[in-house]
Design an enzyme around this catalytic site. Structure first.
Site, PDB file in Angstrom:
ATOM      1  N   VAL A  14       8.635  -9.542  -6.881  1.00 39.75           N
ATOM      2  CA  VAL A  14       9.563  -9.575  -5.739  1.00 39.75           C
ATOM      3  C   VAL A  14      10.849 -10.342  -6.070  1.00 39.75           C
ATOM      4  O   VAL A  14      11.953  -9.912  -5.716  1.00 39.75           O
ATOM      5  CB  VAL A  14       8.861 -10.161  -4.484  1.00 39.75           C
ATOM      6  CG1 VAL A  14       9.815 -10.178  -3.302  1.00 39.75           C
ATOM      7  CG2 VAL A  14       7.611  -9.352  -4.138  1.00 39.75           C
ATOM      8  N   GLU A 187      -1.912  -8.405  -4.867  1.00 36.07           N
ATOM      9  CA  GLU A 187      -1.669  -9.843  -5.018  1.00 36.07           C
ATOM     10  C   GLU A 187      -2.097 -10.275  -6.417  1.00 36.07           C
ATOM     11  O   GLU A 187      -2.893  -9.592  -7.067  1.00 36.07           O
ATOM     12  CB  GLU A 187      -2.486 -10.619  -3.982  1.00 36.07           C
ATOM     13  CG  GLU A 187      -2.110 -10.324  -2.546  1.00 36.07           C
ATOM     14  CD  GLU A 187      -0.642 -10.579  -2.271  1.00 36.07           C
ATOM     15  OE1 GLU A 187      -0.207 -11.726  -2.371  1.00 36.07           O
ATOM     16  OE2 GLU A 187       0.083  -9.615  -1.973  1.00 36.07           O
ATOM     17  N   ASP A 198      -5.126 -10.826   3.036  1.00 40.48           N
ATOM     18  CA  ASP A 198      -3.687 -10.570   3.056  1.00 40.48           C
ATOM     19  C   ASP A 198      -3.289  -9.924   4.399  1.00 40.48           C
ATOM     20  O   ASP A 198      -2.339 -10.354   5.055  1.00 40.48           O
ATOM     21  CB  ASP A 198      -3.310  -9.653   1.874  1.00 40.48           C
ATOM     22  CG  ASP A 198      -1.840  -9.308   1.866  1.00 40.48           C
ATOM     23  OD1 ASP A 198      -1.031 -10.166   1.460  1.00 40.48           O
ATOM     24  OD2 ASP A 198      -1.490  -8.193   2.286  1.00 40.48           O
ATOM     25  N   LYS A 202      -0.927 -11.435   7.628  1.00 40.20           N
ATOM     26  CA  LYS A 202       0.209 -10.696   8.220  1.00 40.20           C
ATOM     27  C   LYS A 202       0.045 -10.534   9.735  1.00 40.20           C
ATOM     28  O   LYS A 202       1.003 -10.707  10.475  1.00 40.20           O
ATOM     29  CB  LYS A 202       0.348  -9.335   7.535  1.00 40.20           C
ATOM     30  CG  LYS A 202       0.809  -9.475   6.086  1.00 40.20           C
ATOM     31  CD  LYS A 202       0.635  -8.173   5.342  1.00 40.20           C
ATOM     32  CE  LYS A 202       1.156  -8.280   3.916  1.00 40.20           C
ATOM     33  NZ  LYS A 202       0.738  -7.142   3.087  1.00 40.20           N
TER      34      LYS A 202
HETATM   35  N1  HSE Z   1      -0.575  -7.097  -1.757  1.00 40.09           N
HETATM   36  C1  HSE Z   1       0.235  -6.777  -0.632  1.00 40.09           C
HETATM   37  C2  HSE Z   1      -0.154  -5.389  -0.149  1.00 40.09           C
HETATM   38  C3  HSE Z   1       1.681  -6.836  -1.019  1.00 40.09           C
HETATM   39  O1  HSE Z   1      -0.812  -4.657  -0.898  1.00 40.09           O
HETATM   40  O2  HSE Z   1       0.185  -5.024   0.979  1.00 40.09           O
HETATM   41  C4  HSE Z   1       2.637  -6.723   0.123  1.00 40.09           C
HETATM   42  O3  HSE Z   1       2.536  -7.787   1.026  1.00 40.09           O
END
Ligand code: HSE
Length: 404
Positions: A14, A187, A198, A202
């Site tokens: 990123v 990740e 993850d 979010k």
């Molecule tokens: N590892 C995360 C995904 C990256 O696959 O969505 C983006 O946040």
């Protein structure tokens, strides 16, 4: 034209994408920002002797924190170790911070946002949720007139990619994961993707913004996709559904319910058509109704595009910084998601007669070898587990997304 000088912490997928976007679209970005954006320093402990940006690299964070010309820092280190320490120090010294670090925002968001407010700077994180999809800005600006009552959808690109590859092409789980890693979706430790953490971080970020109070990820029931088999995907297809890892957050009375789990999603629901690395999230506002946000949920350039949008926002609002806000977390306002009713999908070796005796009306899928699968009527998680406990060994148990 003025120059805004920026430092990028971490030159991984990123971070390097951010520098590339700033370079490639510099004219357009300067026009939108009202000033040129110049990357002055890139912090990374690794060597990049062949990089065209090699003169910008620094190994010592002190060079950045002590540089008064740098007013904005992009944090793409990830995790909550040094990323937390550096973010705090940047905000404390009056530098705005832009990040894609969902773990940090979900864990220390309340404290870091408060610090940014006290110091009169911005802490922005559009790229932390949904990769390139604009979701935080629309939620906090375009939908600001609404009480948000529900958020649900697909917020992890890696798992959606794996489920799509397994379902469409019969690809083995570990090969699909390897591919997602090669493409820069996963990740650093992909168990965060696979086990749903993850996606959980979010939905915690979106829920904190929507409901005004930090939702701590430790209090969110989270299941990943490791229990989903090729047989489940086949049974689901026979029942007219796909399997998607969904995040769900909604207001229930005066509490909120948040959880992450694989769901069967009917082929008729728009979310079932969201495949590969794409993400899709529905925001339900009490005035606007349902809005679906769709796009690339992971990957270098989409995520960098969202970071640069935040950089532009910081540059445009230097005199009146943009700030998000939520209150301290309170587990007392979270409700137990096992009480929520839905239909359920169950895969088992039990025979159809036992199933029908225990569950009453069900819809069976075509049998595969000794296994069968079926869909129940609506009932709570507690009830379905009670019935299963009476002698039906569940090999898989997933909710079915209801009609929306
Ligand atoms: N590892 C995360 C995904 C990256 O696959 O969505 C983006 O946040």
């Amino acid at each position: 034209m003025n120059h805004m000088k920026v430092a990028v912490l971490g030159f991984g997928v990123v971070g390097s994408g951010t520098v590339e976007v700033l370079d490639k679209n510099s004219d357009k970005i300067s026009n939108n920002a009202g000033q040129d954006i110049q990357v002055k320093r890139i912090l990374d402990i690794r060597e990049f002797p062949n990089s065209i940006y090699k003169d910008l690299f620094a190994k010592d964070f002190e060079e950045i924190i002590n540089d008064n010309e740098i007013s904005l820092v992009v944090e793409t280190i990830g995790g909550i170790g040094i990323a937390y320490e550096y973010t705090r120090r940047c905000l404390e010294s009056g530098k705005s911070v832009v990040t894609s670090n969902k773990e940090l925002v979900a864990t220390h968001g309340y404290e870091l946002l408060k610090l940014a407010e006290e110091k009169g700077v911005s802490y922005l994180f559009e790229a932390s949720v949904g990769g390139g999809i604009p979701i935080i800005r629309p939620m906090t600006q375009c939908v600001a007139a609404n009480q948000i009552t529900e958020i649900y959808g697909i917020l992890n690109g890696t798992t959606n990619y794996i489920l799509t590859e397994m379902g469409k092409n019969g690809v083995d789980f570990s090969l699909a994961l390897e591919d997602a890693q090669k493409k820069g979706y996963a990740e650093a430790d992909p168990t965060a993707d696979i086990d749903g953490h993850d996606a959980c971080r979010k939905i915690c970020i979106l829920s904190s913004l929507a409901f005004g109070r930090q939702v701590n990820w430790e209090s969110v029931p989270t299941e990943g996709i490791s229990t989903v088999t090729i047989n489940d995907l086949r049974f689901a297809d026979d029942l007219g559904c796909k399997i998607k890892l969904l995040v769900r957050a909604r207001i229930v009375g005066d509490k909120i319910s948040v959880y992450v789990a694989p769901h069967l999603v009917s082929h008729e629901n728009l979310l079932s058509g969201i495949d590969g690395v794409m993400n899709g999230v529905v925001i339900r506002g009490n005035m606007v109704g349902d809005l679906l946000f769709y796009g690339a949920g992971a990957g270098k350039m989409p995520t960098a595009s969202a970071i640069v949008a935040d950089i532009i926002d910081v540059a445009k609002h230097e005199n009146s910084p943009k700030q998000h806000k939520w209150e301290k977390g309170d587990t007392g306002n979270m409700t137990d998601s096992t009480q929520l009713e839905s239909a359920w999908y169950i895969r088992t070796d039990a025979d159809r007669r036992t199933i029908a005796n225990e569950f009453g009306e069900v819809i069976f899928a075509q049998e595969l070898g000794s296994q069968t699968a079926f869909k129940t009527v609506n009932m709570s998680g507690r009830k379905v587990r009670d019935i299963l406990g009476r002698g039906i060994p569940a090999l898989s148990l997933f909710r079915v997304l209801g009609d929306y």
